[in-house]
Structure formats: C-alpha cells, structure tokens
Scaffold this motif. Structure first.
Motif, mmCIF file in Angstrom:
data_model
loop_
_atom_site.group_PDB
_atom_site.id
_atom_site.type_symbol
_atom_site.label_atom_id
_atom_site.label_comp_id
_atom_site.label_asym_id
_atom_site.label_seq_id
_atom_site.Cartn_x
_atom_site.Cartn_y
_atom_site.Cartn_z
ATOM 1 N N ALA A 107 40.530 37.321 26.752
ATOM 2 C CA ALA A 107 39.074 37.281 26.646
ATOM 3 C C ALA A 107 38.442 37.499 28.013
ATOM 4 O O ALA A 107 38.903 36.947 29.016
ATOM 5 C CB ALA A 107 38.626 35.940 26.072
ATOM 6 N N ALA A 108 37.364 38.272 28.057
ATOM 7 C CA ALA A 108 36.709 38.595 29.333
ATOM 8 C C ALA A 108 36.200 37.350 30.045
ATOM 9 O O ALA A 108 36.245 37.265 31.276
ATOM 10 C CB ALA A 108 35.553 39.565 29.091
ATOM 11 N N HIS A 109 35.726 36.364 29.291
ATOM 12 C CA HIS A 109 35.134 35.191 29.945
ATOM 13 C C HIS A 109 36.175 34.313 30.633
ATOM 14 O O HIS A 109 35.828 33.371 31.346
ATOM 15 C CB HIS A 109 34.295 34.385 28.941
ATOM 16 N N CYS A 110 37.457 34.621 30.442
ATOM 17 C CA CYS A 110 38.529 33.856 31.091
ATOM 18 C C CYS A 110 38.733 34.247 32.554
ATOM 19 O O CYS A 110 39.170 33.429 33.361
ATOM 20 C CB CYS A 110 39.854 34.106 30.370
ATOM 21 N N VAL A 111 38.466 35.481 32.910
ATOM 22 C CA VAL A 111 38.946 36.047 34.168
ATOM 23 C C VAL A 111 38.210 35.491 35.381
ATOM 24 O O VAL A 111 36.985 35.391 35.396
ATOM 25 C CB VAL A 111 38.841 37.588 34.133
ATOM 26 N N ARG A 112 39.000 35.125 36.398
ATOM 27 C CA ARG A 112 38.480 34.689 37.680
ATOM 28 C C ARG A 112 39.174 35.498 38.779
ATOM 29 O O ARG A 112 39.805 36.507 38.506
ATOM 30 C CB ARG A 112 38.713 33.186 37.874
ATOM 31 N N ILE A 144 37.350 44.613 32.593
ATOM 32 C CA ILE A 144 36.490 43.936 31.621
ATOM 33 C C ILE A 144 35.625 45.001 30.945
ATOM 34 O O ILE A 144 35.164 45.935 31.598
ATOM 35 C CB ILE A 144 35.597 42.892 32.323
ATOM 36 N N HIS A 145 35.446 44.874 29.646
ATOM 37 C CA HIS A 145 34.637 45.874 28.933
ATOM 38 C C HIS A 145 33.270 46.000 29.601
ATOM 39 O O HIS A 145 32.633 45.005 29.962
ATOM 40 C CB HIS A 145 34.459 45.473 27.475
ATOM 41 N N HIS A 146 32.831 47.252 29.785
ATOM 42 C CA HIS A 146 31.606 47.510 30.540
ATOM 43 C C HIS A 146 30.348 46.960 29.872
ATOM 44 O O HIS A 146 29.313 46.814 30.513
ATOM 45 C CB HIS A 146 31.453 49.012 30.797
ATOM 46 N N LYS A 147 30.454 46.616 28.588
ATOM 47 C CA LYS A 147 29.299 46.048 27.896
ATOM 48 C C LYS A 147 29.481 44.563 27.594
ATOM 49 O O LYS A 147 28.760 44.001 26.763
ATOM 50 C CB LYS A 147 29.020 46.823 26.599
ATOM 51 N N VAL A 191 39.257 41.691 27.855
ATOM 52 C CA VAL A 191 39.709 42.136 29.169
ATOM 53 C C VAL A 191 41.149 42.621 29.055
ATOM 54 O O VAL A 191 41.954 42.047 28.307
ATOM 55 C CB VAL A 191 39.595 41.010 30.221
ATOM 56 N N LEU A 192 41.449 43.674 29.764
ATOM 57 C CA LEU A 192 42.804 44.214 29.828
ATOM 58 C C LEU A 192 43.351 43.919 31.222
ATOM 59 O O LEU A 192 42.763 44.326 32.227
ATOM 60 C CB LEU A 192 42.783 45.722 29.567
ATOM 61 N N LEU A 193 44.455 43.168 31.274
ATOM 62 C CA LEU A 193 45.051 42.748 32.540
ATOM 63 C C LEU A 193 46.274 43.605 32.857
ATOM 64 O O LEU A 193 47.148 43.786 32.009
ATOM 65 C CB LEU A 193 45.485 41.278 32.460
ATOM 66 N N LYS A 194 46.318 44.129 34.084
ATOM 67 C CA LYS A 194 47.475 44.908 34.523
ATOM 68 C C LYS A 194 48.380 44.015 35.357
ATOM 69 O O LYS A 194 47.948 43.409 36.343
ATOM 70 C CB LYS A 194 47.045 46.121 35.343
ATOM 71 N N LEU A 195 49.653 43.953 34.981
ATOM 72 C CA LEU A 195 50.601 43.115 35.701
ATOM 73 C C LEU A 195 51.110 43.827 36.950
ATOM 74 O O LEU A 195 51.225 45.050 36.988
ATOM 75 C CB LEU A 195 51.781 42.751 34.794
#
Length: 265
Positions: A69-74, A103-106, A117-121
């Motif tokens: 989820a986008a709201h998770c990212v720090r 994070i999605h642009h909208k 959100v898409l996370l790259k390892l």
C-alpha cells in the motif's frame, strides 16, 4: 463469543483511530511457510523525537518486486521474505533492502485513492519452497461479491491486544460495491474492492496494511483502509485495475538492468 466480540468492536470503534487496515482479528495461525509470497515490511521512520520502526505487509510478485500500500512507504524500507515468526532470525528468512519504489502518480491520502506502491528490491530474492511469487489477475479479471478470500498478516489478534509474532490469516467475504459507497464518500468501484461484514466478527485492522487479498489463488486486492466510526466493511485496492501500471513499471525496471550496448568502433 462472536456477538461479544462484535459488541467490543463497535464500542471501540468510537475511540480508536482508523486509517490503514491489516491486523488479523478472528483468524488463525497459518501452517509455517504456507504463504510463501508474504513479505514483512520493516519501515524506519525518523522525526523530531527520534527514530522508530513501523511495519506493513506486502507480497512478492517478481523475484525483485513487492506490492504493498502506498500509505505504508517511508524513507527506509527492508523487506523480510520467508518469515513465519517475524521476531526471530529464522534460517530461511531473506532480508533485502528496498532500493527504489514507485507510488501511483494519482495516489491521494484523502480517501486513500490509488493506494498502491511497487517496491524494487536491492537484489533478487532466492525463490524456493519458503519464498515464492503470487500471481496477479489480468486487467479484465474481477472478483465477484460473495467470493470468500483470505488475508494474512502479523498484526493484532484483538483490538486491545499485542501484535502477533507469527503469521495469521482470516477469511473475508467480498461485498457488493454499494455497501462501501454508502459509507465511504471517496469509494471508487473501478479501483477498490469492498470486503468484510459484521456477521463473521472477523476483520483486518490498522497497523499491517499492504497485505494481499487472495481469491482463487491470485492476489486481487491490497489491504488499504477502513472507517473510524464503522469497523465493517473495509476497502482494498483493486489490483486488476492497476495491472497495466504494474506491468509498465516492471518492464521499465527490466530495461534499466539490461547491459549497455557496446560502443561502435
């Protein structure tokens, strides 16, 4: 006991903050490593009072990519794969820092629209019996009301309890969109899924957002948010709507990793 739990949830809803969802209430401990796609996100947060850690869920969709989820990212995120007990350094765990994310642009924190959100390892995960990918639905593949799905996480087992050290799972039923339209002014049926009802006394709750809603062995949703005044239902991000966006960014990352063409002589 279900009636007692439901009364507790309703009375507590008026005093507890509620933004992200995700703590497993009314569920059960899963068999060790039976959900090998699950990712535990260790999130480092710094502010004027110091540094502390929060957490979210996520799930592995490529050897080097996790959805959440986008709201998770720090600022700083480490993904832990292959975990059952998140508090132990189990031999099969893979701890991989996140090198980049999109994070999605909208995305909007108002109503949690486009909460993905898409996370790259930093490096590819080693795929084995304890760490595996989960499939995503195609762009035109929906999940119908009445479908029973599952959600896993490491969150609280009761509203006034403590986070679970081990992975737990709860079964939740997909609801008709109008159920959430009546409760959430920002509900968007094309990009959200309405999940859960008060009859089962089972739910996810704040603290472990980002985990997958698994229906028919595919990740159809992402734990997103609920309403502070009403525990049921909850809103999940609808993955099929974002499938083209996900694939575009995965292709972009893959192209960036291709070796440069040799210079012409």
């Amino acid at each position: 006991w279900q009636k007692m739990l439901l009364l507790l949830l309703i009375s507590s809803a008026f005093v507890l903050p509620w933004a992200g969802a995700g703590e497993i209430i009314g569920g059960k401990v899963v068999k060790r490593h039976s959900r090998p796609y699950m990712a535990y996100l260790d999130i480092k947060v710094s502010n004027e009072t110091g540094t502390f850690h929060s957490s979210c869920g996520g799930f592995l969709i490529c050897p080097d990519a996790v959805l959440s989820a986008a709201h998770c990212v720090r600022v700083e995120v480490t993904v832990i794969l292959g975990a059952h007990n998140k508090n132990l350094r189990e031999w099969n765990q893979q701890r991989i820092p996140v090198s980049d994310w999109v994070i999605h642009h909208k995305y909007s924190s108002v109503g949690f629209r486009n909460d993905i959100v898409l996370l790259k390892l930093e490096k590819k995960a080693k795929i084995n019996k304890n760490v595996k990918l989960i499939s995503l639905p195609s762009n035109d593949e929906g999940v119908t009301a009445g479908t029973t799905c599952s959600v896993a996480g490491w969150g609280l087992t009761s509203l006034d309890g403590h986070p679970s050290n081990v992975l737990r799972e709860v079964e939740l039923k997909v609801q008709n969109d109008r159920t959430c339209k009546q409760l959430f002014g920002n509900y968007q049926p094309e990009s959200m899924i309405c999940v859960g009802d008060g009859n089962s006394a089972k739910l996810t709750y704040k603290g472990d957002s980002g985990g997958p809603l698994v229906c028919n062995q595919k990740a159809h949703g992402i734990v997103s948010h609920g309403d502070k005044l009403c525990i049921f239902p909850e809103v999940f991000t609808r993955i099929s709507y974002f499938e083209p966006w996900i694939q575009d960014h995965l292709r972009s990352w893959a192209l960036q990793e291709l070796p440069a063409s040799p210079s012409s002589q």
